[in-house]
Design an enzyme around this catalytic site. Sequence first.
Site, PDB file in Angstrom:
ATOM      1  N   SER A   7      61.006  49.124  34.021  1.00  0.00           N
ATOM      2  CA  SER A   7      59.574  49.024  34.290  1.00  0.00           C
ATOM      3  C   SER A   7      58.857  50.313  33.889  1.00  0.00           C
ATOM      4  CB  SER A   7      59.354  48.755  35.784  1.00  0.00           C
ATOM      5  OG  SER A   7      57.980  48.703  36.119  1.00  0.00           O
ATOM      6  N   LYS A  10      38.841  38.690  33.619  1.00  0.00           N
ATOM      7  CA  LYS A  10      38.269  39.880  32.999  1.00  0.00           C
ATOM      8  C   LYS A  10      37.455  39.472  31.768  1.00  0.00           C
ATOM      9  CE  LYS A  10      41.384  43.160  35.182  1.00  0.00           C
ATOM     10  NZ  LYS A  10      41.874  42.240  36.231  1.00  0.00           N
ATOM     11  N   ARG A  40      37.333  53.973  50.806  1.00  0.00           N
ATOM     12  CA  ARG A  40      36.669  53.057  49.880  1.00  0.00           C
ATOM     13  C   ARG A  40      35.489  52.357  50.555  1.00  0.00           C
ATOM     14  NH1 ARG A  40      40.814  51.247  45.497  1.00  0.00           N
ATOM     15  NH2 ARG A  40      42.307  52.939  45.675  1.00  0.00           N
ATOM     16  N   SER A  71      44.888  50.062  32.095  1.00  0.00           N
ATOM     17  CA  SER A  71      43.456  50.002  32.396  1.00  0.00           C
ATOM     18  C   SER A  71      42.857  51.287  32.925  1.00  0.00           C
ATOM     19  CB  SER A  71      43.197  48.883  33.410  1.00  0.00           C
ATOM     20  OG  SER A  71      43.864  49.149  34.643  1.00  0.00           O
ATOM     21  N   THR A  79      50.270  27.478  47.295  1.00  0.00           N
ATOM     22  CA  THR A  79      48.866  27.873  47.339  1.00  0.00           C
ATOM     23  C   THR A  79      48.003  26.827  46.644  1.00  0.00           C
ATOM     24  OG1 THR A  79      47.336  29.710  46.971  1.00  0.00           O
ATOM     25  CG2 THR A  79      48.854  29.218  45.197  1.00  0.00           C
ATOM     26  N   THR A  80      46.777  26.689  47.103  1.00  0.00           N
ATOM     27  CA  THR A  80      45.859  25.712  46.544  1.00  0.00           C
ATOM     28  C   THR A  80      45.552  26.026  45.087  1.00  0.00           C
ATOM     29  OG1 THR A  80      44.856  25.348  48.716  1.00  0.00           O
ATOM     30  CG2 THR A  80      43.554  24.689  46.811  1.00  0.00           C
ATOM     31  N   THR A 110      45.272  54.427  43.129  1.00  0.00           N
ATOM     32  CA  THR A 110      45.165  53.775  41.826  1.00  0.00           C
ATOM     33  C   THR A 110      45.595  54.719  40.714  1.00  0.00           C
ATOM     34  OG1 THR A 110      43.318  52.476  42.706  1.00  0.00           O
ATOM     35  CG2 THR A 110      43.609  52.482  40.308  1.00  0.00           C
ATOM     36  N   THR A 115      45.051  37.079  32.409  1.00  0.00           N
ATOM     37  CA  THR A 115      44.087  36.743  33.451  1.00  0.00           C
ATOM     38  C   THR A 115      42.895  36.023  32.851  1.00  0.00           C
ATOM     39  OG1 THR A 115      42.758  37.632  35.274  1.00  0.00           O
ATOM     40  CG2 THR A 115      42.809  38.925  33.260  1.00  0.00           C
ATOM     41  N   HIS A 156      44.298  43.181  30.451  1.00  0.00           N
ATOM     42  CA  HIS A 156      43.159  43.953  29.939  1.00  0.00           C
ATOM     43  C   HIS A 156      43.019  43.845  28.431  1.00  0.00           C
ATOM     44  CE1 HIS A 156      41.915  45.845  33.709  1.00  0.00           C
ATOM     45  NE2 HIS A 156      43.198  45.858  34.008  1.00  0.00           N
TER      46      HIS A 156
END
Length: 404
Positions: free
Chosen positions: A137, A249, A22, A190, A278-279, A364, A246, A218
């Site tokens: 799943s 996107k 990549r 996606s 986490t912050t 992926t 999310t 998505h």
Amino acid sequence: MHKFLAKCDEALAEISAQGRYRRFVALEKLVETFPYYRVTMEGKTRDILVWSTNDYLGMGTDPVVIEAAIDAARNYGAGAGGTRNIAGSSPIHVALEEELADLHGKDAALLFTSGYVSNQASLTAILNSLPDWHVFSDAQNHNSMIVGIKGGKQATVHIFKHNDMADLERLLAAAPADAPKLIAFESVYSMDGDIAPLAEICDLADKYNAITYLDEVHAVGMYGPHGGGVSERDGVADRITIIEGTLAKAYGCHGGYITGDFKVLDYIRSVAAGFIFTTALPPPTVAAALASIRTLKADNARRALLFNRAETLKAKFKAAGLPVMPSTSHIVPLMIGNAAKATEVSMRLIREFGMYATPINYPTVPQGTERLRFTPGPKHTDEMMDELVAALCQILQPAEAATA
């Protein structure tokens, strides 16, 4: 040389030999010219037309969203200053969670630093709550869901064939009747661009007393009359236990979230390490996301144009004989079938035609199904599409192009 360093050399050499190393293309997003970006390659700077952004609706460049971020930075600063428990929970964080809960018709919402973290942290927290979970799943679930499920130390994991309801029911029926069950799945997948049969999954969940965990990353902002996702479009949001989404996107910002019953979310808030340690999201990001969600709730025209652009590109690919994959969503994948070739086509598009489309390689997607992934948005015109089709025909069909 340490064994680990030697292993790094070996693994990287193997990845390179397979044509799937990549290399990031340093794309400079430009607000004034989106979807044109600026890229510097081989010592030359030029503008290129990008076809693969996940900023599906261009909200990351919308003036209302940008001004909201600027105002928040001036008023609240650049960062949250800590975790939600320490110093990072502000009225604007609460307002965004309330907006997200309303978007999905749920009691509550909980913000995370990314969609990946929201899946990983939430699923792990749920599946460690009881010793005898059985989780079902979908075979094509995102890595974040897979990692979250694997975090359930004692959970029994069943993988059902992608979008195959007969296989899902077979597995549900074989599990212990009194065991707690969870079905984890996405709405829009996606890479292939297909959509899960949400109502059928809910029917099976009701039949076998399972809770449901839906990843809508998505789909939020784009599907449904207010952008609540496929679950809103299909009228089943009230039947889904947890809806995850999310802000990175279609909303053009950053961050992830879950929505659901208050007690369930309060439990996750109290035990999920990925939330506690986490912050919090920066105030400018939160304000921008809040403005984006409120804007898109009332902007059906932008959503309609997105789907028009996607269907137009699919039709143009088909008419040109290009290997477009079946897709029932806004995502338009083009089959290449080889990692090195996918990367080569992507680089030729940049160098020769001033366009960019992401090559999607293993892990992926499975080896042998490598592809280019196109996500046309409201600002991609028919003329742009015609230029793209001509370029792809020249790259992928040189003999046909030469005799045309």
